[in-house]
Write a protein that holds these residues in place. Structure first.
Motif, short mmCIF file in Angstrom:
data_model
loop_
_atom_site.label_atom_id
_atom_site.label_comp_id
_atom_site.label_asym_id
_atom_site.label_seq_id
_atom_site.Cartn_x
_atom_site.Cartn_y
_atom_site.Cartn_z
N PHE A 1 0.82 -1.22 0.00
CA PHE A 1 0.00 0.00 0.00
C PHE A 1 0.85 1.27 0.00
O PHE A 1 0.60 2.19 -0.78
CB PHE A 1 -0.93 0.00 1.22
N PHE A 2 1.85 1.34 0.84
CA PHE A 2 2.59 2.59 1.00
C PHE A 2 3.68 2.78 -0.05
O PHE A 2 4.26 3.87 -0.13
CB PHE A 2 3.20 2.66 2.40
N CYS A 3 3.98 1.76 -0.86
CA CYS A 3 5.03 1.92 -1.87
C CYS A 3 4.49 2.04 -3.29
O CYS A 3 5.06 2.78 -4.10
CB CYS A 3 6.05 0.79 -1.77
N ALA A 4 3.42 1.35 -3.60
CA ALA A 4 2.89 1.35 -4.98
C ALA A 4 1.86 2.45 -5.15
O ALA A 4 0.81 2.42 -4.50
CB ALA A 4 2.29 -0.02 -5.29
N ASP A 5 2.13 3.40 -6.01
CA ASP A 5 1.25 4.56 -6.17
C ASP A 5 -0.18 4.15 -6.52
O ASP A 5 -1.14 4.74 -6.00
CB ASP A 5 1.79 5.50 -7.24
N ALA A 6 -0.32 3.17 -7.41
CA ALA A 6 -1.67 2.76 -7.84
C ALA A 6 -2.47 2.19 -6.67
O ALA A 6 -3.69 2.39 -6.59
CB ALA A 6 -1.57 1.74 -8.97
N ALA B 1 8.96 -4.80 0.10
CA ALA B 1 9.38 -3.73 -0.82
C ALA B 1 9.46 -2.38 -0.12
O ALA B 1 10.04 -1.43 -0.67
CB ALA B 1 8.41 -3.64 -2.00
N TYR B 2 8.93 -2.26 1.09
CA TYR B 2 9.02 -0.99 1.82
C TYR B 2 10.47 -0.60 2.10
O TYR B 2 10.75 0.57 2.38
CB TYR B 2 8.24 -1.06 3.13
N SER B 3 11.38 -1.55 2.06
CA SER B 3 12.79 -1.25 2.31
C SER B 3 13.53 -0.82 1.04
O SER B 3 14.71 -0.48 1.12
CB SER B 3 13.49 -2.47 2.91
N MET B 4 12.87 -0.81 -0.10
CA MET B 4 13.54 -0.48 -1.37
C MET B 4 13.36 1.01 -1.65
O MET B 4 12.62 1.43 -2.54
CB MET B 4 12.96 -1.34 -2.49
N SER B 5 14.08 1.84 -0.91
CA SER B 5 13.84 3.28 -0.97
C SER B 5 14.28 3.92 -2.28
O SER B 5 13.75 4.95 -2.68
CB SER B 5 14.52 3.98 0.21
N GLU B 6 15.26 3.31 -2.98
CA GLU B 6 15.64 3.85 -4.28
C GLU B 6 14.54 3.64 -5.32
O GLU B 6 14.35 4.46 -6.21
CB GLU B 6 16.94 3.21 -4.78
N VAL B 7 13.82 2.54 -5.20
CA VAL B 7 12.74 2.23 -6.15
C VAL B 7 11.45 2.94 -5.75
O VAL B 7 10.71 3.44 -6.62
CB VAL B 7 12.51 0.71 -6.22
N PHE B 8 11.18 3.00 -4.45
CA PHE B 8 9.94 3.61 -3.94
C PHE B 8 10.30 4.70 -2.94
O PHE B 8 10.23 4.50 -1.72
CB PHE B 8 9.08 2.53 -3.28
N PRO B 9 10.69 5.88 -3.41
CA PRO B 9 11.26 6.90 -2.52
C PRO B 9 10.29 7.53 -1.54
O PRO B 9 10.72 8.17 -0.57
CB PRO B 9 11.79 7.95 -3.50
N HIS B 10 8.97 7.39 -1.74
CA HIS B 10 8.00 8.05 -0.87
C HIS B 10 7.49 7.13 0.25
O HIS B 10 6.71 7.58 1.09
CB HIS B 10 6.81 8.54 -1.69
N ARG C 1 5.44 8.24 3.78
CA ARG C 1 4.02 7.91 3.81
C ARG C 1 3.68 7.11 5.08
O ARG C 1 2.66 7.37 5.73
CB ARG C 1 3.63 7.10 2.58
N ILE C 2 4.51 6.14 5.41
CA ILE C 2 4.26 5.34 6.61
C ILE C 2 4.36 6.21 7.86
O ILE C 2 3.53 6.12 8.77
CB ILE C 2 5.24 4.15 6.68
N ALA C 3 5.37 7.07 7.91
CA ALA C 3 5.54 7.94 9.07
C ALA C 3 4.37 8.92 9.20
O ALA C 3 3.92 9.22 10.32
CB ALA C 3 6.85 8.71 8.96
#
Length: 284
Positions: free
Chosen positions: A42-47, A75-84, A88-90
């Motif tokens: 939810f917090f990494c994939a924009d769609a 995937a929440y740990s892949m900050s280069e791929v999903f920078p936001h 968003r979680i915080a």
């Protein structure tokens, strides 16, 4: 304050560091709730994020009696791929208890590549080319020190439990005792006899040698190009994929590339967590 039907823990990474088995094991505790699916993204994939919080929190229906409620999107740990993701979680909650799983880097990269090709993601079937061309996906999520520093900008260090994959295998009771304490639930109620190793690389199928050649790949693409995508994927997996029988072979150039990207980061990370710098070998 986090309300009753929202998460109070998350397993945020790292891909192929045992997060599926870890989440399954946590969920065997009667006071722990895990979403279905385990990885909502939810917090990494924009769609998916665009579906809104009401959709996300609906995943926690049925968790009213649980003391710990959470999910495990690695995937929440892949900050280069999903920078936001972290921000968003915080913004959602800074009261979460987080788990960050780590693993010896070369084995983790191998398993991540096998996972991606098994699911027919758009990565090269040639392992070394895939690593070289997809560094953000396959290498950089293994910069554990750098990844954690980004989480520490938003969450206190004592909110993030670092879990070593190797210790999950060799000292599971000790590790899970600490993890349940982190969640605030009673370890003695855990049904550890049902804990299993899930989503294993040895259960995957990867491309055979024919499919990794330039002309072989072109032939298969031409063969499947006119078929319905689902039919094409099924045909390709049946004819040109094989069950994993070993680990991918590393070229010297790819190993040097990974060493250059990870060595300094991981040596500092290991020392920060009470491990010798050669805990995962020489990282060469």
């Amino acid at each position: 304050m986090v309300s009753k039907m929202t998460p109070n823990y998350m397993v945020v990474g790292t891909p192929k560091a045992g997060t599926t088995s870890f989440c399954k094991a946590l969920s065997l505790h009667p006071d722990v709730f895990l979403t279905n699916p385990k990885e909502p993204f939810f917090f990494c994939a924009d769609a998916i994020y665009s579906k809104g919080l009401e959709w996300y929190e609906s995943l926690y229906q049925g968790s009213e009696t649980a003391q710990a409620r959470g999910e495990g999107s690695a995937a929440y740990s892949m900050s280069e791929v999903f920078p936001h993701t972290i921000e968003r979680i915080a913004d959602y909650s800074r009261e979460l208890k987080l788990f960050f799983l780590v693993r010896e880097p070369y084995s983790r990269i191998e398993s991540h590549w096998m996972e991606l090709v098994n699911q027919d993601h758009h990565v090269r079937y040639d392992f070394n080319k895939a690593v070289q061309e997809n560094q953000n996906i396959l290498i950089h999520s293994g910069n554990y020190l750098r990844q954690l520093q980004r989480w520490y900008e938003y969450f206190p260090k004592d909110a993030i439990k670092v879990v070593f994959f190797e210790e999950l295998i060799t000292q599971p009771d000790m590790v899970y005792r600490d993890c349940f304490e982190h969640l605030g639930v009673d370890f003695r109620k855990w049904d550890n006899h049902r804990a299993v190793h899930e989503n294993r690389s040895v259960d995957k199928r990867i491309p055979n040698r024919f499919l990794t050649t330039k002309w072989g790949g072109a032939f298969v693409q031409a063969l499947c190009g006119k078929l319905h995508p689902r039919t094409a994927r099924r045909l390709k997996r049946r004819l040109f994929f094989k069950k994993v029988s070993g680990r991918p072979e590393w070229s010297a150039d790819t190993r040097l590339l990974v060493q250059a990207q990870l060595k300094a980061d991981l040596e500092t990370f290991l020392l920060n967590h009470g491990k010798p710098v050669d805990y995962w070998g020489t990282l060469t």
